[in-house]
Design a protein around this motif. Structure first.
Motif, PDB file in Angstrom:
ATOM      1  N   GLU A  33     -14.807   3.909   7.133  1.00  0.00           N
ATOM      2  CA  GLU A  33     -14.613   3.118   5.905  1.00  0.00           C
ATOM      3  C   GLU A  33     -15.802   3.311   4.974  1.00  0.00           C
ATOM      4  O   GLU A  33     -16.941   3.267   5.411  1.00  0.00           O
ATOM      5  CB  GLU A  33     -14.447   1.634   6.284  1.00  0.00           C
ATOM      6  CG  GLU A  33     -14.571   0.633   5.150  1.00  0.00           C
ATOM      7  CD  GLU A  33     -13.577   0.848   4.010  1.00  0.00           C
ATOM      8  OE1 GLU A  33     -12.375   0.979   4.300  1.00  0.00           O
ATOM      9  OE2 GLU A  33     -14.012   0.889   2.845  1.00  0.00           O
ATOM     10  N   ARG A  41      -8.553  -3.726  -0.065  1.00  0.00           N
ATOM     11  CA  ARG A  41      -8.267  -4.627  -1.195  1.00  0.00           C
ATOM     12  C   ARG A  41      -8.450  -6.100  -0.795  1.00  0.00           C
ATOM     13  O   ARG A  41      -8.632  -6.948  -1.650  1.00  0.00           O
ATOM     14  CB  ARG A  41      -6.834  -4.468  -1.687  1.00  0.00           C
ATOM     15  CG  ARG A  41      -6.400  -3.087  -2.194  1.00  0.00           C
ATOM     16  CD  ARG A  41      -7.206  -2.610  -3.353  1.00  0.00           C
ATOM     17  NE  ARG A  41      -6.493  -1.717  -4.263  1.00  0.00           N
ATOM     18  CZ  ARG A  41      -6.456  -0.394  -4.163  1.00  0.00           C
ATOM     19  NH1 ARG A  41      -7.068   0.222  -3.183  1.00  0.00           N
ATOM     20  NH2 ARG A  41      -5.812   0.333  -5.082  1.00  0.00           N
ATOM     21  N   TRP A  58      -1.499 -14.538  -1.105  1.00  0.00           N
ATOM     22  CA  TRP A  58      -0.214 -15.102  -0.665  1.00  0.00           C
ATOM     23  C   TRP A  58       0.129 -14.489   0.690  1.00  0.00           C
ATOM     24  O   TRP A  58       0.300 -13.276   0.797  1.00  0.00           O
ATOM     25  CB  TRP A  58       0.913 -14.777  -1.648  1.00  0.00           C
ATOM     26  CG  TRP A  58       0.727 -15.355  -3.015  1.00  0.00           C
ATOM     27  CD1 TRP A  58      -0.250 -15.046  -3.900  1.00  0.00           C
ATOM     28  CD2 TRP A  58       1.570 -16.335  -3.653  1.00  0.00           C
ATOM     29  NE1 TRP A  58      -0.078 -15.773  -5.060  1.00  0.00           N
ATOM     30  CE2 TRP A  58       1.036 -16.562  -4.938  1.00  0.00           C
ATOM     31  CE3 TRP A  58       2.721 -17.022  -3.286  1.00  0.00           C
ATOM     32  CZ2 TRP A  58       1.596 -17.450  -5.846  1.00  0.00           C
ATOM     33  CZ3 TRP A  58       3.297 -17.899  -4.181  1.00  0.00           C
ATOM     34  CH2 TRP A  58       2.728 -18.114  -5.444  1.00  0.00           C
ATOM     35  N   ASN A 276      -5.760   6.426   4.921  1.00  0.00           N
ATOM     36  CA  ASN A 276      -5.343   5.118   4.386  1.00  0.00           C
ATOM     37  C   ASN A 276      -5.956   4.921   2.988  1.00  0.00           C
ATOM     38  O   ASN A 276      -5.499   4.085   2.221  1.00  0.00           O
ATOM     39  CB  ASN A 276      -5.775   4.009   5.349  1.00  0.00           C
ATOM     40  CG  ASN A 276      -5.650   2.613   4.764  1.00  0.00           C
ATOM     41  OD1 ASN A 276      -6.603   1.842   4.721  1.00  0.00           O
ATOM     42  ND2 ASN A 276      -4.466   2.277   4.292  1.00  0.00           N
TER      43      ASN A 276
HETATM   44  C1  FAD Z   1      -5.834  -8.628  -6.663  1.00  0.00           C
HETATM   45  C2  FAD Z   1      -4.759  -8.349  -5.650  1.00  0.00           C
HETATM   46  C3  FAD Z   1      -3.904  -9.344  -5.256  1.00  0.00           C
HETATM   47  C4  FAD Z   1      -2.918  -9.103  -4.304  1.00  0.00           C
HETATM   48  N1  FAD Z   1      -2.138 -10.129  -3.871  1.00  0.00           N
HETATM   49  C5  FAD Z   1      -1.334  -9.933  -2.808  1.00  0.00           C
HETATM   50  C6  FAD Z   1      -0.754 -11.054  -2.155  1.00  0.00           C
HETATM   51  O1  FAD Z   1      -0.982 -12.188  -2.555  1.00  0.00           O
HETATM   52  N2  FAD Z   1       0.033 -10.822  -1.062  1.00  0.00           N
HETATM   53  C7  FAD Z   1       0.257  -9.555  -0.592  1.00  0.00           C
HETATM   54  O2  FAD Z   1       0.966  -9.395   0.422  1.00  0.00           O
HETATM   55  N3  FAD Z   1      -0.319  -8.477  -1.192  1.00  0.00           N
HETATM   56  C8  FAD Z   1      -1.123  -8.638  -2.264  1.00  0.00           C
HETATM   57  N4  FAD Z   1      -1.773  -7.588  -2.818  1.00  0.00           N
HETATM   58  C9  FAD Z   1      -1.460  -6.225  -2.345  1.00  0.00           C
HETATM   59  C10 FAD Z   1      -2.149  -5.897  -1.035  1.00  0.00           C
HETATM   60  O3  FAD Z   1      -3.447  -6.377  -1.068  1.00  0.00           O
HETATM   61  C11 FAD Z   1      -2.156  -4.386  -0.841  1.00  0.00           C
HETATM   62  O4  FAD Z   1      -0.831  -3.876  -0.922  1.00  0.00           O
HETATM   63  C12 FAD Z   1      -2.757  -3.959   0.483  1.00  0.00           C
HETATM   64  O5  FAD Z   1      -3.897  -4.714   0.819  1.00  0.00           O
HETATM   65  C13 FAD Z   1      -3.102  -2.496   0.401  1.00  0.00           C
HETATM   66  O6  FAD Z   1      -3.563  -2.056   1.648  1.00  0.00           O
HETATM   67  P1  FAD Z   1      -3.838  -0.507   1.893  1.00  0.00           P
HETATM   68  O7  FAD Z   1      -4.269  -0.383   3.305  1.00  0.00           O
HETATM   69  O8  FAD Z   1      -2.683   0.312   1.464  1.00  0.00           O
HETATM   70  O9  FAD Z   1      -5.012  -0.090   0.865  1.00  0.00           O
HETATM   71  P2  FAD Z   1      -6.508  -0.595   0.686  1.00  0.00           P
HETATM   72  O10 FAD Z   1      -6.627  -2.014   0.975  1.00  0.00           O
HETATM   73  O11 FAD Z   1      -6.961  -0.119  -0.635  1.00  0.00           O
HETATM   74  O12 FAD Z   1      -7.313   0.204   1.808  1.00  0.00           O
HETATM   75  C14 FAD Z   1      -7.771   1.509   1.627  1.00  0.00           C
HETATM   76  C15 FAD Z   1      -9.164   1.603   2.213  1.00  0.00           C
HETATM   77  O13 FAD Z   1      -9.625   2.963   2.093  1.00  0.00           O
HETATM   78  C16 FAD Z   1     -11.029   2.904   1.797  1.00  0.00           C
HETATM   79  N5  FAD Z   1     -11.453   4.197   1.236  1.00  0.00           N
HETATM   80  C17 FAD Z   1     -11.175   4.700   0.008  1.00  0.00           C
HETATM   81  N6  FAD Z   1     -11.751   5.914  -0.124  1.00  0.00           N
HETATM   82  C18 FAD Z   1     -12.409   6.174   1.031  1.00  0.00           C
HETATM   83  C19 FAD Z   1     -13.194   7.245   1.485  1.00  0.00           C
HETATM   84  N7  FAD Z   1     -13.433   8.313   0.734  1.00  0.00           N
HETATM   85  N8  FAD Z   1     -13.727   7.171   2.728  1.00  0.00           N
HETATM   86  C20 FAD Z   1     -13.496   6.088   3.518  1.00  0.00           C
HETATM   87  N9  FAD Z   1     -12.775   5.036   3.128  1.00  0.00           N
HETATM   88  C21 FAD Z   1     -12.215   5.083   1.898  1.00  0.00           C
HETATM   89  C22 FAD Z   1     -11.122   1.763   0.816  1.00  0.00           C
HETATM   90  O14 FAD Z   1     -12.449   1.315   0.673  1.00  0.00           O
HETATM   91  C23 FAD Z   1     -10.202   0.748   1.484  1.00  0.00           C
HETATM   92  O15 FAD Z   1     -10.916  -0.019   2.418  1.00  0.00           O
HETATM   93  C24 FAD Z   1      -2.778  -7.794  -3.764  1.00  0.00           C
HETATM   94  C25 FAD Z   1      -3.642  -6.778  -4.161  1.00  0.00           C
HETATM   95  C26 FAD Z   1      -4.633  -7.051  -5.090  1.00  0.00           C
HETATM   96  C27 FAD Z   1      -5.590  -5.956  -5.472  1.00  0.00           C
END
Ligand code: FAD
Length: 489
Positions: A33, A41, A58, A276
């Motif tokens: 990470e 996020r 939520w 991811n």
């Molecule tokens: C403000 C906001 C409010 C939201 N509200 C809701 C809600 O209320 N309920 C709900 O269900 N969903 C909500 N969502 C959506 C939800 O948060 C996301 O769909 C979900 O968390 C995304 O997860 P992910 O694993 O796809 O991506 P991410 O959470 O973006 O994870 C990707 C990871 O990769 C890491 N990364 C990136 N580049 C590199 C690299 N080069 N090397 C190593 N690591 C790297 C990042 O730092 C991050 O930790 C919200 C999102 C936001 C931003």
């Protein structure tokens, strides 16, 4: 040779879920990470006694979390306390007009009747259909990998798709039931969670009303950070290792096979790599061009989901008129969607969301204080300067003060603004998107970027760009699908 050693790039919910499942399946998994904490996020920011969830707030679709934890013989409540919120949320239509959505369905039906005579019966019908859609979608569409067009365009799925209103827009579907704009706003706002607009997203997403009204709005005591902690603990229990503060700079690929990743500090060998991190960014930055799954042109043409203008505010007093979740719907809310999805500009007038988790969780703020999170959905890829941030800070606080009927500005003791540049810098978010890839019909199921790289067999992707899409439950399902893909390869 048996492939045992898997690197996961990124520890968002997608990375955590994939790591836990693959650890359970007997792989040696290391998550790398870039940031100082896991959760992506859903990071947590602590300042002067305030504990802010920086992203999701939520906890919806509790059944999905139950199903995920059950894969390990566990329950979510083995790791955290969950409460069902009541009221689930408060909707403000103007400074003097608000309604509460209760956890009690009967109360909500009665409320709808006051907004439009006859709406009670229509809502019962709408919800029955919504539940039907949810059940079918969960059974036949959502927990599936789509590799070939034929996986999607099966006669059975086309028939089901028509029944599920896949080919109609959400707003026109809701209009067939309700004249009241207020009711339609309440039924349509959840599409924003999926990075979509009711004018452009399939009516299938009316299933979100079943999620909202029947399954309920939940809160893990301590905040969404507790869910991150639960998934992190679960992954560690499966033997997963974590490396923090190490951005991956490159995915090493030799002869169409991923052999490991290079970070700022060292090279990690791997038999398979799962990305991811933001799909669009990783495809175009971490992978040699000839091995990219999709071209830069392809990414340019995608409908990227909104970004968000966020305020994390610590107040030295509670806001009386607000509950845990508060939504303000602007009378011209269609213009806000146009500014996000069509004109791609900072909104002239806007709807917004305010969460005060300290209403439910006193640990989120010092005694007598309020933890306030404000979210204004905005188009991705906008210019994000200090001046613009301050303009929107003033606009938002001015309006919140009108809604709340009290002074807020002079009571702010902690303030942080978070917008496009932060999403890009902290998460490598393509165009500063908060949510990934929008949910339009042309970006559903087979039309979302694939879990398995098109060019490199042992390179995979999981997260909010993949099927089924945006939101914590969807991202967890994405990793459940991926774990099956890897198991069955
Ligand atoms: C403000 C906001 C409010 C939201 N509200 C809701 C809600 O209320 N309920 C709900 O269900 N969903 C909500 N969502 C959506 C939800 O948060 C996301 O769909 C979900 O968390 C995304 O997860 P992910 O694993 O796809 O991506 P991410 O959470 O973006 O994870 C990707 C990871 O990769 C890491 N990364 C990136 N580049 C590199 C690299 N080069 N090397 C190593 N690591 C790297 C990042 O730092 C991050 O930790 C919200 C999102 C936001 C931003």
């Amino acid at each position: 040779m048996v492939e045992k050693n898997i690197i996961v790039v990124g520890s968002g919910f997608g990375g955590l879920a994939a790591a836990a499942l693959l650890g359970r399946n007997g792989y040696q998994v290391t998550v790398i990470e870039k940031n100082e904490q896991v959760g992506g996020r859903a990071s947590v920011w602590k300042k002067d006694g305030f504990v802010f969830d920086m992203g999701p707030s939520w906890y919806l679709m509790p059944d999905v979390f139950e199903k995920f934890f059950a894969e390990f013989g566990k329950k979510p409540t083995d790791y955290m306390d969950l409460v069902r919120l009541d009221p689930a949320y408060r909707v403000f239509f103007s400074t003097h007009d608000s309604v509460d959505i209760s956890k009690n369905l009967q109360k909500n039906l009665d409320l709808f009747e006051t907004l439009e005579p006859g709406a009670k019966e229509k809502m019962k019908e709408y919800l029955e259909k919504s539940q039907y859609e949810y059940d079918i979608a969960m059974r036949d569409f959502i927990y599936k990998d789509y590799k070939h067009l034929t996986d999607f365009f099966k006669p059975k799925l086309i028939v089901e798709g028509t029944k599920l209103h896949m080919f109609e827009k959400l707003d026109s579907y809701a209009k067939r039931y309700f004249h009241s704009e207020k009711i339609r706003q309440i039924l349509e706002y959840t599409i924003v969670f999926l990075g979509g607009s009711p004018y452009d997203s399939p009516a299938l997403y009316s299933l979100m009303s079943h999620v909202d009204f029947n399954l309920g709005v939940w809160f893990p005591k301590g905040g969404i950070g507790q869910l991150v902690h639960a998934m992190f603990t679960l992954a560690k229990e499966q033997g997963v290792s974590f490396v923090l503060n190490e951005p991956v700079k490159k995915i090493q690929i030799s002869q169409a096979k991923a052999t490991g990743v290079i970070t700022e500090k060292k090279t990690y060998d791997a038999d398979s790599v799962i990305v991811n991190a933001d799909y669009a960014w990783a495809d175009t930055h971490l992978i040699e061009k000839k091995y990219q799954s999709y071209s830069n042109h392809y990414w340019e043409k995608r409908k990227i989901a909104p970004s968000a203008y966020l305020l994390f505010l610590g107040l030295d007093k509670p806001i009386k008129k607000f509950v845990h979740h508060n939504l303000y719907f602007h009378p011209q809310w269609g213009q806000h969607f146009d500014d996000i999805f069509k004109k791609c500009q900072w909104p002239k007038s806007f709807s917004y969301y305010v969460s005060c988790i300290s209403k439910t969780d006193p640990m989120a703020a010092p005694k007598g204080c309020e933890n306030v999170f404000v979210l204004v959905p905005v188009a991705p890829g906008l210019e994000d300067t200090d001046d613009i941030r301050e303009i929107y800070f003033n606009k938002t606080i001015d309006h919140m003060e009108k809604l709340a009927g009290e002074n807020i500005r002079d009571h702010i003791i902690v303030k942080r603004i978070f917008a496009h540049n932060d999403f890009s810098q902290r998460y490598n978010a393509y165009k500063g998107t908060a949510l990934g890839l929008a949910h339009t019909l042309k970006q559903t199921a087979i039309f979302r970027p694939r879990h398995q790289s098109k060019k490199v067999k042992n390179l995979y992707f999981t997260g909010h760009y993949n099927h089924p899409g945006i939101g914590v439950p969807m991202v967890i399902i994405s990793s459940q699908i991926l774990a099956d893909v890897i198991k069955n390869r």
